[in-house]
Design a protein around this motif. Structure first.
Motif, PDB file in Angstrom:
ATOM      1  N   GLN A 152       0.864  -1.270   0.024  1.00  0.00           N
ATOM      2  CA  GLN A 152      -0.097  -0.004   0.018  1.00  0.00           C
ATOM      3  C   GLN A 152       0.965   1.359   0.082  1.00  0.00           C
ATOM      4  OE1 GLN A 152      -3.114  -0.213   2.860  1.00  0.00           O
ATOM      5  NE2 GLN A 152      -3.951  -1.903   1.864  1.00  0.00           N
ATOM      6  N   GLU A 165      -4.571  11.491   1.331  1.00  0.00           N
ATOM      7  CA  GLU A 165      -5.947  11.159   1.479  1.00  0.00           C
ATOM      8  C   GLU A 165      -6.086   9.669   1.928  1.00  0.00           C
ATOM      9  OE1 GLU A 165      -8.988  10.045  -1.901  1.00  0.00           O
ATOM     10  OE2 GLU A 165      -9.237  12.515  -1.523  1.00  0.00           O
ATOM     11  N   ARG A 166      -5.722   8.673   1.533  1.00  0.00           N
ATOM     12  CA  ARG A 166      -5.929   7.279   1.497  1.00  0.00           C
ATOM     13  C   ARG A 166      -4.408   6.517   1.219  1.00  0.00           C
ATOM     14  NH1 ARG A 166      -7.643   5.233  -3.374  1.00  0.00           N
ATOM     15  NH2 ARG A 166      -8.007   6.983  -4.600  1.00  0.00           N
ATOM     16  N   HIS A 167      -4.595   5.212   1.416  1.00  0.00           N
ATOM     17  CA  HIS A 167      -3.455   4.237   0.917  1.00  0.00           C
ATOM     18  C   HIS A 167      -4.084   3.573  -0.392  1.00  0.00           C
ATOM     19  CE1 HIS A 167      -1.517   5.701   4.609  1.00  0.00           C
ATOM     20  NE2 HIS A 167      -0.256   5.097   3.967  1.00  0.00           N
ATOM     21  N   ASN A 226      -4.158  13.600  -1.950  1.00  0.00           N
ATOM     22  CA  ASN A 226      -5.447  13.984  -2.333  1.00  0.00           C
ATOM     23  C   ASN A 226      -5.623  14.840  -3.541  1.00  0.00           C
ATOM     24  OD1 ASN A 226      -8.397  14.187  -1.385  1.00  0.00           O
ATOM     25  ND2 ASN A 226      -7.988  16.320  -0.518  1.00  0.00           N
ATOM     26  N   PRO A 238       0.994   5.661  -0.265  1.00  0.00           N
ATOM     27  CA  PRO A 238       0.158   6.846   0.265  1.00  0.00           C
ATOM     28  C   PRO A 238      -0.365   7.557  -1.162  1.00  0.00           C
ATOM     29  CG  PRO A 238       2.027   7.031   1.129  1.00  0.00           C
ATOM     30  CD  PRO A 238       2.032   5.628   0.440  1.00  0.00           C
TER      31      PRO A 238
END
Length: 143
Positions: free
Chosen positions: A17, A38-40, A22, A19
């Protein structure tokens, strides 16, 4: 590269995973960057459709340079994708692997290089040939 030198790389079952920022990056005019993640994202989810039929292979040579493939690039090859004219394929020709674009011209199939220094390879009775897999992605190092 011979058929016997193909080694699968541990893609299936791995969890890598990374990063994801965003904001998007502009390929035109610059835009302000956001300073947070924002997320992985697991690259397997984006790049691998058929884990048990997917392999990584390294490009050797320059016959596909005009398709964006450079010496040393990694190819994600999916053996579950149906070969079709226009797709870039890995083919075994007389026991040796090659990467070329599959072409259909006047009812005959050809393996078409993407470099004018090389000639197309006809898929006929004079060549022992089969399509081994379809290239789904090219991983190219920029820096």
């Amino acid at each position: 590269m011979s058929l016997h030198s193909i080694q699968p790389v541990g893609i299936a079952g791995s969890n890598c995973q990374i990063p994801v920022a965003n904001s998007r990056v502009s390929a035109g005019f610059p835009s302000p960057a956001d300073d947070y993640v924002e997320r992985h994202l697991d690259l397997n989810d984006k790049l691998i459709r058929h884990p048990s039929a997917t392999f990584l292979m390294k490009v050797e040579g320059d016959s596909m340079i005009n398709a964006g493939m450079q010496n040393g690039d990694l190819l994600i090859v999916d053996r579950a994708i149906q070969p079709a004219p226009g797709k870039i394929v890995i083919a075994a020709v007389n026991g040796e692997l090659t990467v070329k674009r599959l072409a259909l011209h006047q009812g005959c199939y050809w393996l078409q290089p993407e470099n004018p220094k090389y000639q197309a390879i006809p898929l006929n009775e004079s060549n022992d040939c089969f399509i081994w897999g379809v290239v789904s992605h090219i991983i190219h190092q920029c820096a």
